[in-house]
Motif scaffolding. Structure first.
Motif, PDB file in Angstrom:
ATOM      1  N   ARG A 119       0.786  -1.158  -0.169  1.00 19.43           N
ATOM      2  CA  ARG A 119       0.091   0.043  -0.024  1.00 19.43           C
ATOM      3  C   ARG A 119       0.765   1.071   0.147  1.00 19.43           C
ATOM      4  NH1 ARG A 119      -5.163   0.858   3.991  1.00 19.43           N
ATOM      5  NH2 ARG A 119      -5.330  -1.356   3.235  1.00 19.43           N
ATOM      6  N   GLY A 120       0.627   2.145  -0.920  1.00 17.94           N
ATOM      7  CA  GLY A 120       1.344   3.238  -0.987  1.00 17.94           C
ATOM      8  C   GLY A 120       2.766   3.234  -1.638  1.00 17.94           C
ATOM      9  N   ASP A 121       2.897   1.917  -2.558  1.00 13.88           N
ATOM     10  CA  ASP A 121       4.097   1.851  -3.275  1.00 13.88           C
ATOM     11  C   ASP A 121       4.333   2.965  -4.285  1.00 13.88           C
ATOM     12  OD1 ASP A 121       5.591  -0.564  -2.565  1.00 13.88           O
ATOM     13  OD2 ASP A 121       3.752  -1.647  -2.654  1.00 13.88           O
ATOM     14  N   SER A 122       5.457   3.061  -4.763  1.00 14.73           N
ATOM     15  CA  SER A 122       5.645   4.100  -6.056  1.00 14.73           C
ATOM     16  C   SER A 122       5.453   3.543  -7.236  1.00 14.73           C
ATOM     17  CB  SER A 122       7.099   4.592  -5.861  1.00 14.73           C
ATOM     18  OG  SER A 122       7.363   5.438  -7.087  1.00 14.73           O
ATOM     19  N   VAL A 123       4.079   3.492  -7.843  1.00 14.22           N
ATOM     20  CA  VAL A 123       3.875   2.743  -8.817  1.00 14.22           C
ATOM     21  C   VAL A 123       3.249   3.697  -9.960  1.00 14.22           C
ATOM     22  CG1 VAL A 123       3.427   0.774  -7.490  1.00 14.22           C
ATOM     23  CG2 VAL A 123       1.654   2.158  -8.083  1.00 14.22           C
ATOM     24  N   THR A 124       3.219   3.312 -11.114  1.00 14.53           N
ATOM     25  CA  THR A 124       2.551   3.819 -12.414  1.00 14.53           C
ATOM     26  C   THR A 124       1.641   2.388 -12.533  1.00 14.53           C
ATOM     27  OG1 THR A 124       4.098   5.022 -13.170  1.00 14.53           O
ATOM     28  CG2 THR A 124       2.422   4.232 -14.503  1.00 14.53           C
ATOM     29  N   LYS A 125       0.317   2.769 -12.320  1.00 12.92           N
ATOM     30  CA  LYS A 125      -0.729   1.677 -12.391  1.00 12.92           C
ATOM     31  C   LYS A 125      -0.932   1.284 -13.741  1.00 12.92           C
ATOM     32  CE  LYS A 125      -3.081   2.791  -8.177  1.00 12.92           C
ATOM     33  NZ  LYS A 125      -4.257   2.957  -7.055  1.00 12.92           N
ATOM     34  N   LEU A 126      -1.485   0.242 -13.753  1.00 12.17           N
ATOM     35  CA  LEU A 126      -1.708  -0.574 -15.137  1.00 12.17           C
ATOM     36  C   LEU A 126      -2.492   0.406 -16.121  1.00 12.17           C
ATOM     37  CD1 LEU A 126      -1.452  -3.353 -16.496  1.00 12.17           C
ATOM     38  CD2 LEU A 126      -3.627  -3.769 -15.677  1.00 12.17           C
ATOM     39  N   HIS A 127      -2.075   0.641 -17.284  1.00 14.18           N
ATOM     40  CA  HIS A 127      -2.701   1.511 -18.370  1.00 14.18           C
ATOM     41  C   HIS A 127      -2.322   1.152 -19.681  1.00 14.18           C
ATOM     42  CE1 HIS A 127       1.334   3.428 -17.639  1.00 14.18           C
ATOM     43  NE2 HIS A 127       1.073   4.095 -18.901  1.00 14.18           N
ATOM     44  N   THR A 156       4.312  -2.853  11.422  1.00 18.07           N
ATOM     45  CA  THR A 156       3.169  -2.676  12.314  1.00 18.07           C
ATOM     46  C   THR A 156       1.921  -2.358  11.387  1.00 18.07           C
ATOM     47  OG1 THR A 156       4.388  -1.932  14.292  1.00 18.07           O
ATOM     48  CG2 THR A 156       2.342  -0.935  14.139  1.00 18.07           C
ATOM     49  N   GLN A 157       2.192  -1.286  10.437  1.00 24.97           N
ATOM     50  CA  GLN A 157       1.197  -0.712   9.668  1.00 24.97           C
ATOM     51  C   GLN A 157       0.589  -1.778   8.482  1.00 24.97           C
ATOM     52  OE1 GLN A 157      -0.107   2.017  10.406  1.00 24.97           O
ATOM     53  NE2 GLN A 157       1.297   2.234  12.146  1.00 24.97           N
ATOM     54  N   LYS A 158       1.699  -2.498   8.168  1.00 30.30           N
ATOM     55  CA  LYS A 158       1.131  -3.535   7.288  1.00 30.30           C
ATOM     56  C   LYS A 158       0.291  -4.375   8.164  1.00 30.30           C
ATOM     57  CE  LYS A 158       4.966  -4.582   3.840  1.00 30.30           C
ATOM     58  NZ  LYS A 158       5.746  -5.501   3.193  1.00 30.30           N
ATOM     59  N   LYS A 159       0.300  -4.999   9.100  1.00 27.22           N
ATOM     60  CA  LYS A 159      -0.680  -5.591  10.143  1.00 27.22           C
ATOM     61  C   LYS A 159      -1.809  -5.030  10.127  1.00 27.22           C
ATOM     62  CE  LYS A 159       2.976  -7.925  12.743  1.00 27.22           C
ATOM     63  NZ  LYS A 159       3.292  -8.296  14.270  1.00 27.22           N
ATOM     64  N   ASN A 160      -1.858  -3.746  10.300  1.00 29.25           N
ATOM     65  CA  ASN A 160      -3.213  -3.120  10.102  1.00 29.25           C
ATOM     66  C   ASN A 160      -3.785  -2.891   9.029  1.00 29.25           C
ATOM     67  OD1 ASN A 160      -2.682  -2.321  12.893  1.00 29.25           O
ATOM     68  ND2 ASN A 160      -1.648  -0.355  12.495  1.00 29.25           N
ATOM     69  N   HIS A 161      -3.174  -2.766   7.825  1.00 25.55           N
ATOM     70  CA  HIS A 161      -3.676  -2.642   6.578  1.00 25.55           C
ATOM     71  C   HIS A 161      -4.397  -4.234   6.312  1.00 25.55           C
ATOM     72  CE1 HIS A 161      -0.347   0.341   5.276  1.00 25.55           C
ATOM     73  NE2 HIS A 161      -1.295   0.670   5.887  1.00 25.55           N
ATOM     74  N   LEU A 162      -3.648  -5.080   6.555  1.00 22.20           N
ATOM     75  CA  LEU A 162      -4.123  -6.575   6.436  1.00 22.20           C
ATOM     76  C   LEU A 162      -5.500  -6.792   7.247  1.00 22.20           C
ATOM     77  CD1 LEU A 162      -4.392  -9.649   5.695  1.00 22.20           C
ATOM     78  CD2 LEU A 162      -2.736  -9.844   7.539  1.00 22.20           C
ATOM     79  N   ALA A 182      -0.490 -13.424   1.969  1.00 20.56           N
ATOM     80  CA  ALA A 182       0.531 -13.590   1.189  1.00 20.56           C
ATOM     81  C   ALA A 182       1.462 -12.174   0.743  1.00 20.56           C
ATOM     82  CB  ALA A 182       0.412 -14.660  -0.081  1.00 20.56           C
ATOM     83  N   SER A 183       0.346 -11.408   0.249  1.00 17.87           N
ATOM     84  CA  SER A 183       1.342 -10.139  -0.172  1.00 17.87           C
ATOM     85  C   SER A 183       1.553  -9.416   0.815  1.00 17.87           C
ATOM     86  CB  SER A 183       0.077  -9.357  -1.065  1.00 17.87           C
ATOM     87  OG  SER A 183      -1.017  -8.918   0.085  1.00 17.87           O
ATOM     88  N   TYR A 184       1.153  -9.425   1.871  1.00 14.12           N
ATOM     89  CA  TYR A 184       1.749  -8.751   3.193  1.00 14.12           C
ATOM     90  C   TYR A 184       2.873  -9.102   3.973  1.00 14.12           C
ATOM     91  CZ  TYR A 184      -1.500  -5.037   2.707  1.00 14.12           C
ATOM     92  OH  TYR A 184      -2.415  -4.106   2.084  1.00 14.12           O
ATOM     93  N   GLU A 185       3.162 -10.370   3.578  1.00 14.21           N
ATOM     94  CA  GLU A 185       4.366 -11.028   3.806  1.00 14.21           C
ATOM     95  C   GLU A 185       5.755 -10.215   3.293  1.00 14.21           C
ATOM     96  OE1 GLU A 185       4.332 -15.190   3.145  1.00 14.21           O
ATOM     97  OE2 GLU A 185       2.694 -15.464   4.885  1.00 14.21           O
ATOM     98  N   GLN A 186       6.768 -10.649   3.709  1.00 12.34           N
ATOM     99  CA  GLN A 186       8.029  -9.856   2.746  1.00 12.34           C
ATOM    100  C   GLN A 186       8.039 -10.704   1.666  1.00 12.34           C
ATOM    101  OE1 GLN A 186      11.326  -8.997   5.589  1.00 12.34           O
ATOM    102  NE2 GLN A 186      10.207  -7.772   6.952  1.00 12.34           N
ATOM    103  N   ASN A 187       7.469 -10.239   0.621  1.00 12.63           N
ATOM    104  CA  ASN A 187       7.426 -10.684  -0.572  1.00 12.63           C
ATOM    105  C   ASN A 187       8.697 -10.125  -1.460  1.00 12.63           C
ATOM    106  OD1 ASN A 187       5.572 -12.826  -0.486  1.00 12.63           O
ATOM    107  ND2 ASN A 187       4.108 -11.274  -1.148  1.00 12.63           N
TER     108      ASN A 187
END
Length: 890
Positions: free
Chosen positions: A618-626, A654-660, A690-695
C-alpha cells in the motif's frame, strides 16, 4: 501517453479540513528550513558587513576549503548556493561594470571586468602559478566558470580550451565524479556537459538537432518505401469511409459524386476539431450544424444510421469518499467526517446541453442536430471538409502509382524468417548476449526480449529491431547514456536550471504538484523540499515512508524551453533515431506533421518519483496498469537509494498488519451485503496474507549474466540461493516493469473484473466500480496477483528491471505497469511507428466508446491526421527519387 506514466487525472485534490500531514521529518533527518534567495532583511546588515570583511581577508576561502572536506547535506548546499549568489551580487556591486565574455559554443556568460579587492590567497596563487603534471592552475584570472567568482581559492584551468577555470569547491559540488586532472585535460565546457546556469540554458544543441536537414539518401528512400507500403491500406480505409459518406450525400441531393460540391469548413490549422459526441478528432470530412457549432464525425454518422450509437457513452459519476487520516493506515471509517463532507469526485460529470435520446438519422441518411435550444432547434448537419476536396482520393492514386512504378513489392523489408535471438535454448550459456529473459511461458519463443547495448548498435541492427517491433514486443536498449556528453541528471542540477526562470514563472514552476501514492491524492510542495525527500526520504505521521510523484513537471510544453540542455541530452541518447527523433525521424509519423498544424503533446516528459525496493503493498511508488495510444521510449536517467533504518522498518511491519486487518474487515463487510462470494473472500484473504509478507522478487543470475525472475517460495527448489539477488539490490536497478502481450488483454481484463474489489485507489478506498479495467488506471498487480493471474488464466507479463541508462521501448496497445525500486528520474517520449498504426486505430475506436467524461475518452493523438500528412511527405520524397534527384535502386 509517454510510455511509463499515466496521466494521473484520476487523482483528486485534497480539499478537506483535515489535511494529510506533510511531515517535516526526513528519513535521514535533514534540516528542512526553506531559504529564499532574496537579499537578507535590513536587521541583518551587521552580518552582511561581516561577510564582506571575510571576503577581503580570505576567511571565507578557508571556510570553503574546510567545507569541501566535510559531507554537507543538500540543504546546506542550498544555503551555500544562496549565500554565494548574495555574495556575488555584493561583489559585483562593489567592483563596477560587467563585461560579456564568450565562454562556450552558443553561450555568453557575464563576468566581472574589474579585479579590485581580490582575495590575498588568490593573489598569491596568481603571482606564483601552479603546475603539477597535467594539472594547471590559472596564474592570471581566477574567475570560476561555474560560479563566476574569484574568491573561493584554487582554480583549475582547462588546457584544451585554455580559457575556462573551475574552482575546487564547484568541482567537488557539481562534478563529484571528475578529478582535478580530468578538468585540466578537458573541462566540462569542452566535453559538452557543463552544468553551470548559463550552459544549462544554452539553446545551441537543441537548435542543431531541430535544424538537421534530411539528406534523402538511399537508406531514407528505402525506409520511405517500407513506410508507404505499411500505411497505404490505412489511407485507403480513410478514403473509403469518406467516399461512402459522399455517396450518401450525393444521393440525398440527387447528384452524382463528381457533381457534388462539399462546403469547406472555416477552421484554422492551429485549431483542433473533435466530434461533439465521441471526442474523436476530426481530420477532414465531418458534418456540422448549419445553425450552431455542433460537429460530428463520420463514425458517429454511420452508427446513427445503423440505429446503434456506440461512441460517446453518457457520462458517469466517479466517486471516492474520504474517511479520515486514520483510515489510510488501517483505521476505522470516520463516519462523522463522512457525514459532514461531500464525496470527492475523480472526474466531474460532463453536463451535455443536448440529449442522445431519440436522436436518429432520417430515412434519406440526413442527420438532424440533437440540440433543441431556441438558437438551433434541431438544425441540419451539413457535410463539410477541412482538406481540399478529393485530397485523400488523389493521394491514394499517387501512392498506388509509386507502388507500381518503383516496384514497391521488392523494396527492402525486414525478414520473415525466425530471429536467431529467439530460438529455443537448452541452457543459459547458449543465450545470446543481446537478449534478456523476462517471462517463463511454456512452449513460447517470446520469453526473451531483444536487449542490445547502445554502444554496440550498427546500421544492421535496425532490421533486427523491426523484426521484434513488428510483432508487438517491447525492446530494451541498455547503456544509452554512454552515447551522450554526460550531462548530470542530478535533481538539484535540474532545480538550479529552474532558478533562472523569471519571477513571473517562479511560483508556477518551483511550487509543484505531487501525488501521494498512499492516498493517491494531489498536494503542493516546494520543489527544493521534494528533491530533498528524493535523496533522503520523507516520513508521514506514523513513520511510514512517504512516496511522492511529481505531476507534470516540467510541463511538457515547457520542457524544451526550461531545460534545453537536458532536452538535447535526452534526444541524443535515444537509439534507433529513425523512430525516436521527434523532429526528423524518417519512420516517426508524429514528425511528419507540418509546423503550421497543431501538434499533439508527444513529450519529452520527465517522471520523477520516490521508490523503495521492498513491495509495501500500500502506497508503493507505482504507475498503475494502463495502455498508451502511441508507442513510447522511456529512459532511466538517474537513481538514488534511500536507506530505511530499523525504526522505519518496524513501523512498516506494524502498519502492514493494520492494513491486513482492515482488508479482512472490509471484505467481510462486503460479504454481508451479498457482494463477493464466500470462495472469493477466502481466495482474497489468502492473497492479502501472502502479499503482506515480505515478498521479494529474486533474480537468479545465469551463466551469461542474464537474470531470470523467480518469486521467492520455499517450494521453488530451483532457486539458487547462493547466486540470487533481491530485486533493487543491484546498484544500477531502478524500476520493475510488467508489460503484457496484446493477445493476453482479454484474459487480463477478465481477471481484473473478477477481482476488482481487492484493489484500492483514491483515499485508499476499495474500488466500487470498473468502467474499463485498463483505461481506468486504478489497478496495480502485486507479485501475488501476478501469480494468481497465471494460475487462473495462464498468462503472465514480461517482467524485467530497468537499470540506469536503459531505454525501454513500449509498443502501442501493450498494457503495462511500473514500480520504482529507488528514487528515479525517467524521461519519456511518444512516437508513432508505421508497424503499430493498426493498434493506434484500434485504441482510438476503443477510447471513443468510453463515457464522455472518462479521462481517456478524448482523442489526443490524432493518428488519422498523422497518416495523411505522412503519406503526403512520402509521396514527395519518392517523386524526388523517381525524378533522379536521389539515387534509388530499382
Amino acid at each position: 501517453m509517454a510510455g511509463e506514466e499515466d496521466n494521473n487525472n484520476n487523482t483528486v485534490a485534497f480539499t478537506g479540513e483535515e489535511s494529510i500531514p506533510d511531515n517535516q521529518e526526513t528519513i535521514a533527518a535533514p534540516d528542512e528550513a526553506s531559504v529564499d534567495a532574496a537579499a537578507p532583511p535590513a536587521k541583518k546588515r551587521g552580518r552582511k558587513r561581516k561577510t564582506e570583511k571575510e571576503a577581503e581577508t580570505g576567511e571565507i576561502v578557508r571556510r570553503s576549503e574546510r567545507a569541501k572536506k566535510s559531507s554537507r547535506s543538500l540543504n546546506e548546499d542550498y544555503l551555500l548556493d544562496v549565500e554565494e549568489e548574495l555574495e556575488v551580487k555584493k561583489i559585483k556591486g562593489k567592483r563596477g561594470r560587467k563585461k560579456k565574455v564568450a565562454t562556450g559554443v552558443g553561450v555568453t556568460d557575464e563576468i566581472n571586468a574589474a579585479q579590485e579587492g581580490e582575495n590575498p590567497e588568490c593573489i598569491e596563487q596568481q603571482q606564483m602559478g601552479i603546475e603539477d603534471g597535467s594539472l594547471l592552475v590559472c596564474n592570471k584570472d581566477t574567475n570560476c566558470h561555474q560560479c563566476k567568482r574569484n574568491d573561493k581559492g584554487r582554480v583549475v584551468k582547462c588546457t584544451k580550451c585554455d580559457r575556462k577555470k573551475f574552482c575546487i569547491l564547484c568541482i567537488n559540488r557539481w562534478y563529484p565524479r571528475l578529478k582535478e586532472e580530468d578538468i585540466a585535460k578537458a573541462c566540462p565546457g569542452c566535453c559538452g556537459n557543463c552544468n553551470c546556469k548559463a550552459c544549462l540554458q544554452s539553446l545551441a544543441l537543441i537548435k542543431a538537432i531541430k535544424d538537421k536537414r534530411e539528406t534523402y539518401n538511399d537508406h531514407e528512400v528505402e525506409l520511405s518505401k517500407y513506410m508507404l507500403k505499411i500505411l497505404l491500406p490505412y489511407l485507403r480505409q480513410l478514403d473509403e469511409e469518406q467516399m461512402a459518406e459522399k455517396e450518401i450525400e450525393a444521393k440525398r441531393q440527387g447528384l452524382s459524386c463528381s457533381e457534388l460540391k462539399i462546403k469547406a469548413a472555416d477552421i484554422p490549422k492551429k485549431e483542433r476539431v473533435y466530434c461533439d459526441n465521441c471526442k474523436t478528432s476530426i481530420f477532414d470530412y465531418h458534418r456540422s450544424c448549419t445553425k450552431c457549432s455542433f460537429d460530428i464525425c463520420l463514425l458517429c454518422c454511420c452508427e446513427l444510421r445503423g440505429g446503434k450509437l456506440l461512441g460517446g457513452a453518457d457520462p458517469i459519476k466517479f466517486e471516492f469518499i474520504y474517511r479520515g487520516l486514520d483510515y489510510l493506515h488501517g483505521g476505522n471509517d470516520n463516519e462523522e467526517r463522512v457525514n459532514e463532507s461531500e464525496p470527492r469526485a475523480a472526474a466531474q460529470p460532463e453536463i451535455r446541453e443536448w440529449s442522445r435520446s431519440g436522436w436518429l438519422a432520417d430515412s434519406d441518411g440526413s442527420i438532424p442536430c440533437p440540440k433543441a435550444d431556441d438558437d438551433c432547434d434541431h438544425g441540419f448537419l451539413e457535410l463539410r471538409s477541412i482538406l481540399p476536396q478529393n485530397c485523400i482520393s488523389e493521394l491514394v492514386c499517387k501512392a498506388k502509382e509509386h507502388e507500381e512504378t518503383i516496384k514497391l513489392q521488392d523494396a527492402e523489408e525486414t525478414s520473415d524468417s525466425r530471429c536467431s535471438c529467439l530460438k529455443p535454448v537448452l541452457n543459459a550459456s547458449d543465450i545470446h548476449n543481446s537478449t534478456r529473459k523476462a517471462a517463463s511461458r511454456e512452449d513460447s519463443s517470446e520469453n526473451f526480449l531483444y536487449c542490445p547495448r547502445a554502444v554496440n548498435l550498427c546500421h544492421e541492427d535496425l532490421r533486427h529491431f523491426q523484426w521484434h517491433w513488428s510483432k508487438g514486443e517491447p525492446i530494451i536498449v541498455s547503456n544509452v547514456l554512454e552515447c551522450t556528453s554526460g550531462l548530470s541528471w542530478e535533481p538539484f542540477v535540474m532545480w538550479r536550471a529552474f532558478r533562472q526562470i523569471s519571477n513571473t514563472k517562479q511560483k508556477t514552476l518551483l511550487d509543484v504538484k505531487t501525488i501521494d501514492c498512499l492516498g493517491w491524492c494531489e498536494g503542493d510542495i516546494n520543489l527544493h523540499k521534494f528533491f530533498t525527500g528524493y535523496t533522503k526520504g520523507l516520513l508521514d505521521w506514523l513513520n511510514w515512508p512517504k512516496v511522492l510523484k511529481l505531476k507534470d513537471w516540467p510541463p511538457s510544453n515547457l520542457f524544451e524551453e526550461s531545460l534545453p540542455r537536458h532536452c538535447a541530452e535526452f534526444i541524443s541518447s535515444l537509439p534507433f533515431k529513425e523512430y525516436t527523433d521527434p523532429f526528423n525521424g524518417v519512420l516517426n509519423l508524429a514528425a511528419k506533421l507540418p509546423k503550421d498544424v497543431l501538434q499533439p503533446d508527444m513529450g519529452p516528459k520527465t517522471y520523477i518519483a520516490y521508490g523503495f525496493a521492498q513491495e509495501l503493498g500500500r502506497g508503493d511508488s507505482v504507475t498503475k496498469l494502463h495502455c498508451d495510444m502511441s508507442d513510447a521510449v522511456n529512459v532511466l536517467t538517474h537513481i538514488t537509494e534511500v536507506k530505511l533504518d530499523s525504526k522505519i522498518i518496524n513501523a512498516i511491519k506494524t502498519q502492514k498488519k493494520n492494513h491486513l486487518e482492515q482488508d479482512k474487515r472490509e471484505l467481510i463487510g462486503d460479504n454481508r451485503d451479498g457482494e463477493p462470494s464466500i470462495d472469493m473472500l477466502d481466495n482474497t484473504s489468502s492473497s492479502i496474507n501472502a502479499s503482506y509478507e515480505q515478498n521479494s522478487v529474486r533474480f537468479v543470475e545465469n551463466g551469461s549474466g542474464l537474470c531470470d525472475e523467480k518469486v521467492v517460495d520455499p517450494e521453488l527448489k530451483e532457486v539458487d540461493k547462493e547466486n540470487s539477488l533481491l530485486v533493487g539490490c543491484n546498484s544500477l536497478d531502478g524500476a520493475l516493469w510488467d508489460i503484457f502481450r496484446r493477445e493476453d488483454v482479454p484474459k487480463l481484463e477478465e481477471y481484473l473484473k473478477k477481482h476488482f474489489r481487492e484493489f484500492r485507489h483514491v483515499y485508499c478506498s476499495p474500488l466500487k466500480q470498473v468502467v474499463h479495467p485498463i483505461h481506468d488506471q486504478t489497478f496495480y498487480l502485486t507479485i501475488e496477483h501476478k501469480k494468481r493471474l497465471k494460475e487462473e488464466y495462464g498468462i503472465e507479463p514480461w517482467t524485467f528491471v530497468q537499470k540506469l541508462g536503459d531505454a525501454v521501448f513500449i509498443p502501442a496497445g501493450c498494457p503495462h505497469q511500473v514500480r520504482n525500486l529507488k528514487s528515479c528520474t525517467k524521461v519519456a517520449l511518444d512516437f508513432v511507428s508505421p508497424e503499430n498504426v493498426g493498434e493506434c486505430f484500434r485504441l482510438t475506436e476503443e477510447f471513443r466508446k468510453l463515457p464522455v467524461n472518462h479521462k481517456s475518452a478524448e482523442d489526443k493523438l490524432e493518428v488519422k491526421k498523422m497518416i495523411i500528412y505522412a503519406m503526403v511527405d512520402l509521396v514527395k520524397k519518392l517523386e524526388k527519387a523517381r525524378s533522379g534527384e536521389t539515387k534509388v535502386p530499382m
